[in-house]
Enzyme design. Structure first.
Site, PDB file in Angstrom:
ATOM      1  N   GLY A 165       0.802  -1.220   0.000  1.00  0.00           N
ATOM      2  CA  GLY A 165       0.000   0.000   0.000  1.00  0.00           C
ATOM      3  C   GLY A 165       0.830   1.261   0.000  1.00  0.00           C
ATOM      4  O   GLY A 165       0.346   2.331  -0.319  1.00  0.00           O
ATOM      5  N   ARG A 224       3.940 -11.268  -7.480  1.00  0.00           N
ATOM      6  CA  ARG A 224       4.028 -10.046  -8.268  1.00  0.00           C
ATOM      7  C   ARG A 224       2.980  -9.070  -7.755  1.00  0.00           C
ATOM      8  O   ARG A 224       2.113  -9.437  -6.972  1.00  0.00           O
ATOM      9  CB  ARG A 224       3.787 -10.358  -9.745  1.00  0.00           C
ATOM     10  N   ILE A 269      -0.135  -7.093  -6.955  1.00  0.00           N
ATOM     11  CA  ILE A 269      -1.554  -7.410  -7.101  1.00  0.00           C
ATOM     12  C   ILE A 269      -2.299  -6.120  -7.433  1.00  0.00           C
ATOM     13  O   ILE A 269      -2.914  -5.992  -8.479  1.00  0.00           O
ATOM     14  CB  ILE A 269      -2.113  -8.047  -5.816  1.00  0.00           C
ATOM     15  N   THR A 270      -2.225  -5.157  -6.540  1.00  0.00           N
ATOM     16  CA  THR A 270      -2.901  -3.889  -6.826  1.00  0.00           C
ATOM     17  C   THR A 270      -1.898  -2.733  -6.884  1.00  0.00           C
ATOM     18  O   THR A 270      -2.287  -1.600  -7.080  1.00  0.00           O
ATOM     19  CB  THR A 270      -3.957  -3.577  -5.745  1.00  0.00           C
ATOM     20  N   THR A 303       7.948  -7.117  -5.160  1.00  0.00           N
ATOM     21  CA  THR A 303       9.373  -7.407  -5.036  1.00  0.00           C
ATOM     22  C   THR A 303       9.853  -8.270  -6.198  1.00  0.00           C
ATOM     23  O   THR A 303      10.938  -8.042  -6.743  1.00  0.00           O
ATOM     24  CB  THR A 303       9.644  -8.121  -3.692  1.00  0.00           C
ATOM     25  N   ASP A 334      -8.320  -7.211  -2.666  1.00  0.00           N
ATOM     26  CA  ASP A 334      -7.434  -8.056  -1.868  1.00  0.00           C
ATOM     27  C   ASP A 334      -7.971  -8.090  -0.436  1.00  0.00           C
ATOM     28  O   ASP A 334      -7.497  -7.382   0.433  1.00  0.00           O
ATOM     29  CB  ASP A 334      -6.019  -7.437  -1.928  1.00  0.00           C
TER      30      ASP A 334
END
Lengths: 512, 512
Positions: A179, A206, A208-209, A214, A267
């Site tokens: 976030g 990978r 998501i939003t 990383t 998520d």
């Protein structure tokens, strides 16, 4: 019914499609969008149980597909080819899997039994559920939530949908709930921890939003896609690595859920706990530090919500045997200046080369969290982990270790920050006014970076030149956007203009 | 970017797919699963605004698709061909539509504004939302519900997503909320009402979660798929007709939602109200009788729930200008004996031929509801509508009218019940014991019929030979299943055996 196969060379990127002649489909009793189970066969019969679930499309063109033959998309074709020699496939109609009843129960607000969860996870792993059915589950969980027992069941079953590794009790890891943009701290923490002599097999999903995960950033340096066996070889040698969790049969059912969460940009917290812990459990992680960024734009807008989540996470992790320290961290602005895979990789590498040049937010957060892991491991007394982490960083041992990891993962160990290329379409935004940066809108930062092409285009992203508290003069560069196409650059710039990420103010807070 | 087109002759049954060469996709900045907007072009530029939204697949086979060319599935190819002459297509990347933010607000439990609903409906109509996004909306509504204002906004906007007809104040219709198997009453009510001289342009959706919708059954007699213009010609001539609502641009946005509700077998009450009323509003219906079957297996397990729904429906209908009488009806067992498109069509036609032979449940329910419409129209005094309906039926005028409707819709007006063929794979189930039918499990009946192939295979279905209260001797036929394949017959029979739909008992209820 048995069919010859034709490999079309078409690919959806996920969903497995089998193309049928409408007459064959009628005879099998299926329509477009229905599920079939596909078994590769050879002369002696079925050669692969339990078969592969695929979705039916029709071919209305006799030249493309004749009766008695089915066309296979790459997603299923590749799996069938792996089972060569085969002389065709057998198709049977597959009904809606029983687990959809459990999904409906969750939508109705019921608590799922262990058996319900076993079935849902099994059908995720075998890819029996349609994307819309998976979406229904995700939204059902998002709205109605899961109780701790349900999450514990999910974690166990998701982890057991793939291989479970065991490195004994001394296996460390770090994870972030995300976030906050530019949170490339894993690229600093992993080499520090590894340089201290601890095992840290860092796997990551990978983005998501977010604009970059990383795995997306590490991929700028080296390959992150390894099979379990290959990863074990790297760990054998370096006791560390930064891998994409999706390629090593590590909790594959989790990836099925994440793929739909990603499309929906949703998520749910309860699924986040189960995703993180199932991946960690599968990797044999026993001690974890969890970074929980708190503030606007993150999953935890208030410290209270972050704390509640931390306590819950810690307890569920304990129940599955992972000792966890949760750290609430500030998310009022990006960590460092760079957002986007290549830009973040470059910034992290610069810090490993010259820690004293900062950026200080990245330096401090990385050594804070690395310090906690060093204390959990007994490498440093309580309250002195950060000192040790800083020492390792300043000694150059972390850089040395990162180079070894990059080399082990097939990258160029001698890569310098200036070797990393970024988007060839770029724009510099200059301030027209004088003032002081009073606030940064992370959500806007993320959107701009994503519109610029992140995380798909690794070279896309942004650089936030001026951070909170910095004085700005007219003409100063405050922001850069990088993209790989003019369209994306324009879209990102348009968003920048309509949702300015930098809030300006004077130092005066209040006049009385 | 501009491309040549190739019509692949592939079809998904719904989703519009455009197949791209991966290099072209990279240049356009899109991946598999992303949305693009497709514009047919000719020498002078775009010839179709606002373009058509499609989903990207990749072709990994140069022989199938070369760079600079895109492959079109039938769902989009047909639309592009309609705009000929064109010399290619232009593709632009399409971002996630803004309405998804509104969908997320519904998932978060917020009330949607009129503007939110305008955007959602517009994006449904233009097919901009992915199936998983539509599923997210449906589940969000299912769990969090809609308030009356939201439903009224939905009805207006869904109706206005297509053409709105106007027949003045005297336009009648009947609808059912479903859940009771074999509810073929529309095939009786429409000819009765029409024979009385009233206008009844009955449109119906196909089955969503049931074995057969009215459109599915009517299609056994005649074509139900008409354009608006063709339908108006039929209504001009016969003042009645039974049409599929999906083919006449009647509230097309509703059909987009229904297609996903059907895949999910989820039909939230609030969306049911908006689906029904948007279709009725689009058809210019001004007076409606709504059949609300109540009981286990229906959407209203208790009379209390049915009543609450009826009051709400009536009020929302009033707000959009449709006078409605809601009728709670008994759903303890199927209406008549037959379930499945062809079997229901046959049973309805038998009743039109010989009303006095029944089945009495079908006869009574049809004349009850027709009677209410006749009273609403002032054709009969209050309390005497049923008499008039029965009179019309017994006079043969309803049969005559049905024949005229069938003829007008391109069917054979002289079709006799015995001309209607049913599934060639069938099984008769005989009782092994003596007793009296005490209960019927509608849910089981529906599942058996669907496993047998309903509604896709029109000839599939079941006949429930013995209904509640009937005495059974060993050897009596109690049940028949019809299918069009052995696989489906077996699946239906397996379900019959594991979920017996007929509950037996003796006449003795209690011994004291």
């Amino acid at each position: 019914m048995r069919f010859e196969t034709k490999f079309f060379g078409l690919s959806t990127g996920g969903v497995k499609i089998v193309v049928m002649h409408p007459d064959d489909a009628f005879n099998l009793g299926v329509k477009q969008g229905d599920r079939v189970r596909v078994f590769p066969i050879n002369e002696v019969g079925r050669i692969k149980e339990p078969g592969i679930i695929a979705i039916v499309d029709f071919a209305t063109n006799e030249e493309l597909l004749s009766k008695g033959c089915v066309g296979l998309y790459d997603e299923i074709g590749e799996k069938i080819k792996r089972d060569l020699p085969h002389s065709g496939v057998e198709l049977i109609k597959a009904n809606r899997p029983k687990s959809f009843s459990a999904i409906k129960r969750k939508i109705e607000g019921k608590t799922l039994s262990t058996q319900d969860i076993i079935e849902i996870v099994k059908d995720c792993a075998e890819e029996k559920l349609l994307n819309v059915e998976l979406a229904a589950f995700i939204i059902g969980v998002h709205i109605n939530g899961l109780i701790d027992d349900e999450i514990v069941d999910l974690v166990y079953n998701l982890a057991n949908s793939g291989d479970i590794l065991d490195f004994g009790e001394d296996c460390y890891d770090k994870h972030s709930t995300g976030g906050v943009p530019g949170n490339k701290i894993s690229l600093i923490i992993v080499p520090i921890i590894s340089a201290s002599g601890l095992l840290i097999p860092k796997t990551s999903t990978r983005a998501i939003t977010s604009p970059s995960g990383t795995a997306d950033s590490m991929e700028v340096f080296a390959n992150v896609t390894y099979s379990k066996e290959e990863m074990l070889q790297i760990l054998e040698k370096e006791h560390a690595g930064i891998f994409w969790a999706g390629s090593m049969n590590s909790s594959p059912a989790t990836d099925v859920l994440l793929s739909i969460q990603k499309i929906l940009s949703i998520d749910p917290l309860d699924l986040m706990i189960s995703s993180i812990l199932s991946k960690k459990m599968a990797m044999g992680v026993k001690k974890l530090v969890l970074d929980i960024p708190v503030g606007p734009g993150t999953k935890f807008p208030t410290i209270g919500k972050g704390k509640k989540f931390a306590i819950r996470f810690k307890e569920i992790a304990r129940r599955i045997g992972i000792e966890t320290t949760c750290v609430l961290t500030s998310a009022e602005q990006p960590i460092g200046h760079a957002v986007g895979p290549a830009l973040e990789a470059r910034e992290a590498l610069r810090l490993l080369h010259n820690p004293q040049l900062g950026p200080s937010s990245l330096l401090n957060k990385s050594t804070d969290l690395a310090g906690i892991l060093l204390e959990m491991a007994g490498k440093a007394p309580d309250g002195h982990g950060k000192e040790l982490a800083m020492e390792i960083l300043l000694s150059g041992k972390a850089l040395q270790k990162m180079r070894a990891i990059i080399q082990a993962q097939g990258g160029n160990p001698n890569i310098r920050p200036e070797d990393i290329s970024v988007g060839s379409y770029s724009i510099e935004i200059r301030s027209e006014i004088e003032g002081i940066v009073a606030s940064i809108d992370n959500h806007s930062i993320n959107q701009i970076a994503k519109l610029a092409g992140c995380p798909g285009n690794k070279k896309a992203g942004i650089e936030l030149e001026k951070k909170i508290g910095t004085k700005i003069q007219p003409g100063d560069v405050v922001f850069r956007i990088y993209a790989e196409s003019q369209t994306e650059l324009d879209a990102a710039l348009e968003y920048y203009n309509s949702h300015p990420p930098i809030g300006m103010g004077s130092m005066t807070i209040e006049k009385i």
